[in-house]
Design an enzyme around this catalytic site. Structure first.
Site, PDB file in Angstrom:
ATOM      1  N   ARG A 242     -33.204  20.633 -35.818  1.00  0.00           N
ATOM      2  CA  ARG A 242     -34.638  20.510 -36.120  1.00  0.00           C
ATOM      3  C   ARG A 242     -35.008  19.186 -36.779  1.00  0.00           C
ATOM      4  O   ARG A 242     -36.122  18.673 -36.566  1.00  0.00           O
ATOM      5  CB  ARG A 242     -35.076  21.657 -37.030  1.00  0.00           C
TER       6      ARG A 242
ATOM      7  N   ASP B 119     -30.452  27.810 -26.761  1.00  0.00           N
ATOM      8  CA  ASP B 119     -30.850  26.404 -26.727  1.00  0.00           C
ATOM      9  C   ASP B 119     -30.717  25.821 -28.144  1.00  0.00           C
ATOM     10  O   ASP B 119     -31.695  25.653 -28.862  1.00  0.00           O
ATOM     11  CB  ASP B 119     -32.301  26.322 -26.228  1.00  0.00           C
TER      12      ASP B 119
ATOM     13  N   GLU C  66     -33.140  32.691 -25.742  1.00  0.00           N
ATOM     14  CA  GLU C  66     -33.999  32.535 -24.568  1.00  0.00           C
ATOM     15  C   GLU C  66     -33.421  33.318 -23.383  1.00  0.00           C
ATOM     16  O   GLU C  66     -32.271  33.732 -23.406  1.00  0.00           O
ATOM     17  CB  GLU C  66     -34.089  31.046 -24.176  1.00  0.00           C
TER      18      GLU C  66
ATOM     19  N   GLN D 183     -34.835  16.505 -34.032  1.00  0.00           N
ATOM     20  CA  GLN D 183     -35.959  16.775 -33.119  1.00  0.00           C
ATOM     21  C   GLN D 183     -37.299  16.354 -33.725  1.00  0.00           C
ATOM     22  O   GLN D 183     -38.137  15.733 -33.055  1.00  0.00           O
ATOM     23  CB  GLN D 183     -35.969  18.280 -32.795  1.00  0.00           C
TER      24      GLN D 183
ATOM     25  N   ASP E 174     -36.781  23.687 -19.691  1.00  0.00           N
ATOM     26  CA  ASP E 174     -36.970  24.629 -20.789  1.00  0.00           C
ATOM     27  C   ASP E 174     -38.472  24.785 -21.046  1.00  0.00           C
ATOM     28  O   ASP E 174     -39.175  23.792 -21.238  1.00  0.00           O
ATOM     29  CB  ASP E 174     -36.272  24.076 -22.035  1.00  0.00           C
TER      30      ASP E 174
ATOM     31  N   THR F  98     -26.236  23.338 -24.773  1.00  0.00           N
ATOM     32  CA  THR F  98     -27.035  24.514 -24.449  1.00  0.00           C
ATOM     33  C   THR F  98     -26.057  25.545 -23.894  1.00  0.00           C
ATOM     34  O   THR F  98     -25.348  25.256 -22.928  1.00  0.00           O
ATOM     35  CB  THR F  98     -28.099  24.190 -23.376  1.00  0.00           C
TER      36      THR F  98
ATOM     37  N   GLU G  59     -31.777  29.094 -30.564  1.00  0.00           N
ATOM     38  CA  GLU G  59     -32.996  29.603 -29.944  1.00  0.00           C
ATOM     39  C   GLU G  59     -32.586  30.627 -28.899  1.00  0.00           C
ATOM     40  O   GLU G  59     -31.884  30.290 -27.949  1.00  0.00           O
ATOM     41  CB  GLU G  59     -33.817  28.480 -29.288  1.00  0.00           C
TER      42      GLU G  59
ATOM     43  N   LYS H 185     -31.742  18.395 -28.852  1.00  0.00           N
ATOM     44  CA  LYS H 185     -31.407  19.511 -27.966  1.00  0.00           C
ATOM     45  C   LYS H 185     -30.208  19.197 -27.073  1.00  0.00           C
ATOM     46  O   LYS H 185     -29.499  20.106 -26.647  1.00  0.00           O
ATOM     47  CB  LYS H 185     -32.590  19.805 -27.037  1.00  0.00           C
TER      48      LYS H 185
ATOM     49  N   GLU I 243     -38.211  29.840 -37.481  1.00  0.00           N
ATOM     50  CA  GLU I 243     -39.235  30.861 -37.745  1.00  0.00           C
ATOM     51  C   GLU I 243     -38.750  31.905 -38.749  1.00  0.00           C
ATOM     52  O   GLU I 243     -39.506  32.329 -39.620  1.00  0.00           O
ATOM     53  CB  GLU I 243     -39.615  31.571 -36.445  1.00  0.00           C
TER      54      GLU I 243
ATOM     55  N   HIS J  54     -43.932  32.402 -30.780  1.00  0.00           N
ATOM     56  CA  HIS J  54     -43.086  31.256 -31.142  1.00  0.00           C
ATOM     57  C   HIS J  54     -43.905  29.973 -31.247  1.00  0.00           C
ATOM     58  O   HIS J  54     -43.815  29.239 -32.238  1.00  0.00           O
ATOM     59  CB  HIS J  54     -41.965  31.096 -30.114  1.00  0.00           C
TER      60      HIS J  54
END
Lengths: 375, 375
Positions: A179, A175, A145, A182, A72, A199, A143, A195, A300, A79
């Site tokens: 948070r 993904d 991606e 993490q 990844d 996925t 996320e 994570k 975000e 970002h």
């Protein structure tokens, strides 16, 4: 949906995954794609093809390939800078290495699941006052991606100019990220359990050849990258992503604005001599544009929870149980048409209260037991 | 070496890897081990067994299992504290999370190679004045570790008490590390190309049951770990490692001194719901004891290059081309005997000058080309 086995009659299309076909390489993929196009567009083949067509609503889509290694990246400047501002207020938004190389790490390939697979809220250590607390993640995020899968592997580094010889195609990736887990675990070795619980990937792989019209100028890069990150064929891709949360569009991230190109990611990933195998894939990292409506994750979008989103009659800083995330994308094709990427979806389920953590509890602990988890 | 196929006559022993056998689980492994012990020790079987015995010098040992996911921990307090002092002089030696959870990350499974495979010095970005430079790593290192492979996988978290139900056995790992590449790339997502070029493992897997005599009191842990990291069966293992560099013993790291136990590593790795598969493995991270002669990597042994080792007539801060590293280990067995782990070896070869980085250079670039690389 076209069932390739009866119309092409080849063993690779009887396999449970695309790996055997992908391994045959670029020229072979192009031949098959041309043949399928002919079958689907030439009226003379209509009768033969019809028997192999299945309504999408009547089929179950599976994970399209067996995953080798999963890498990844972190290739969107918007970002990375947003995350930097959130996690290191007052410091530099980007780390000193960020504009010299595509930063990346290895993810867990054993928990890559196909779109539609429910996602159980992970348990883990969360930051606390003095000591961490243990329980379900309170800051569960998506996320958005884009992923690229290796067809023909290589035992030598894959320069940017050889990208199209080795990448079979592109697809969508969610993904999922916890948070809080993490943030606590990541120093100094990076993301791990925040994570690795799941996925999700879309079931359709768009062959690279179908994306020729989507190639776009690569972004301005300053400082100039080292020579191994430059060369012919090093372009961006103009993919338009859309993220819906419980049916409401919350963001439309543009892939064309990524700082590092997919060819640069692959060149970097292999320049140390690491070989690639059929089924290895790499993802771009969260795709975020410069404005709020283009941010690719809730961290975000809600600015770390400080600016919750209004969603119908409720608000969201992070994902709640029952929430469903759907990511789609399109790309420009010939004659003004657009190619669809299908979608990658996932719904959050609560982590089971009776989760088994030792041999003293013999079974999966009640109706929400993990035993029924569908990987 | 005993060829199990003719004496046990079962298909799993005709496979190219141990995966099918390992997947059969703990009870089955115990049965086969008892049967082999009987075959090798009961005089009545001598004639039947002799035909299946091959001198070790006459066989080529292969990678013992197909690797699923590879997780590398950082479980030695001495190692983590030494690295902290070297990389963050003046700061706290350990990060705030270190004593609350076994810190770990995912490595690259596609470049896990069997002992004896040559290791090519990786190219990559190295820290420079202002901007990075590109070239062969100048700070190539070994890391002596112990690995544990999953036999019976699980879709539910594996508590510390269930360790022996899921771990097939233990082996030796050399997690080759390019310290300059690693130092530059690692923030904020952890090690990537500084590790992914090669990880060597020993060809023999010591079944967990054979290590019962090696179980030892777990280390004192303060603060007390969260409940999911505690439970019966949570012990250390008293393995004695030895590292030789070009034939000279440079370190004897004791595995008994590790802060986190293997059962805690596995419990942590799965507590978020991440499933495990047969062939997934995790390694302990560098095994280092409290004194210099017990440090498990050159970064610590040479204190970042400040205190080079004297090696015969030369000195070493990091590995030079042609250097050979051999890691061995033994464990206590019944009646004062010791069990050997075999060895994991590797010799450093120079990275090829004509390494292919694009389609403009058609082949592997001369006699040292990567095309002959044996994975």
């Amino acid at each position: 949906m076209l069932d390739l086995l009866p119309v092409l009659g080849e063993q690779v299309f009887a396999e449970r995954s695309l790996n055997a076909f992908m391994a045959q390489g670029r020229a072979r993929c192009g031949d098959v794609r041309a043949r399928i196009t002919e079958l689907l567009t030439d009226e003379r083949h209509r009768r033969g093809v019809e028997a192999a067509l299945h309504p999408l609503a009547g089929v179950r889509l599976h994970r399209p390939f067996e995953v080798g290694d999963y890498v990844d990246f972190y290739a969107s400047e918007n970002h990375a800078a947003n995350v930097g501002r959130l996690f290191r207020p007052g410091g530099e938004a980007l780390m000193p290495n960020w504009k010299h190389l595509p930063v990346g790490y290895h993810g867990r390939s054993g928990t890559v699941v196909v779109s539609g697979t429910p996602v159980l809220r992970p348990l883990g250590q969360r930051p606390g006052e003095g000591a961490p607390t243990f329980g379900p993640s309170r800051r569960l995020d998506f996320e958005a991606e884009v992923g690229f899968v290796i067809g023909a592997g290589s035992t030598v580094p894959i320069g940017v100019g050889a990208f199209a010889d080795h990448v079979f195609g592109a697809f969508l990736v969610n993904d999922w990220s916890a948070r809080d887990i993490q943030a606590w675990e990541s120093r100094p070795l990076g993301p791990f359990l925040g994570k690795s619980f799941a996925t999700s990937i879309s079931p359709w792989i768009v062959p690279l050849e179908a994306l020729e019209q989507a190639r776009t100028a690569m972004p301005p890069q300053d400082p100039r990258p080292l020579p191994y990150l430059t060369g012919p064929g090093n372009t961006g891709f103009d993919l338009a992503l859309e993220i819906r949360l419980n049916g409401q569009v919350v963001s439309c991230p543009p892939f064309s604005g990524m700082y590092w190109t997919p060819a640069q990611m692959l060149a970097h990933m292999t320049v140390n001599g690491a070989r690639t195998r059929t089924g290895d894939f790499f993802a771009s990292g969260t795709v975020s544009g410069p404005v709020r409506e283009q941010r690719g994750c809730l961290l975000e979008l809600s600015w770390g929870g400080a600016e919750p989103l209004t969603l119908g009659g409720s608000v969201r800083s992070f994902l709640e149980d029952g929430d469903e995330v759907v990511i789609t994308a399109t790309a420009p094709a010939a004659d003004g048409a657009r190619i669809g990427f299908g979608e990658v979806t996932g719904r959050i389920l609560p982590g089971p209260p009776g989760r088994v953590v030792g041999p003293t509890r013999p079974s999966a602990g009640g109706p929400r037991g993990l035993g029924s988890r569908s990987w």
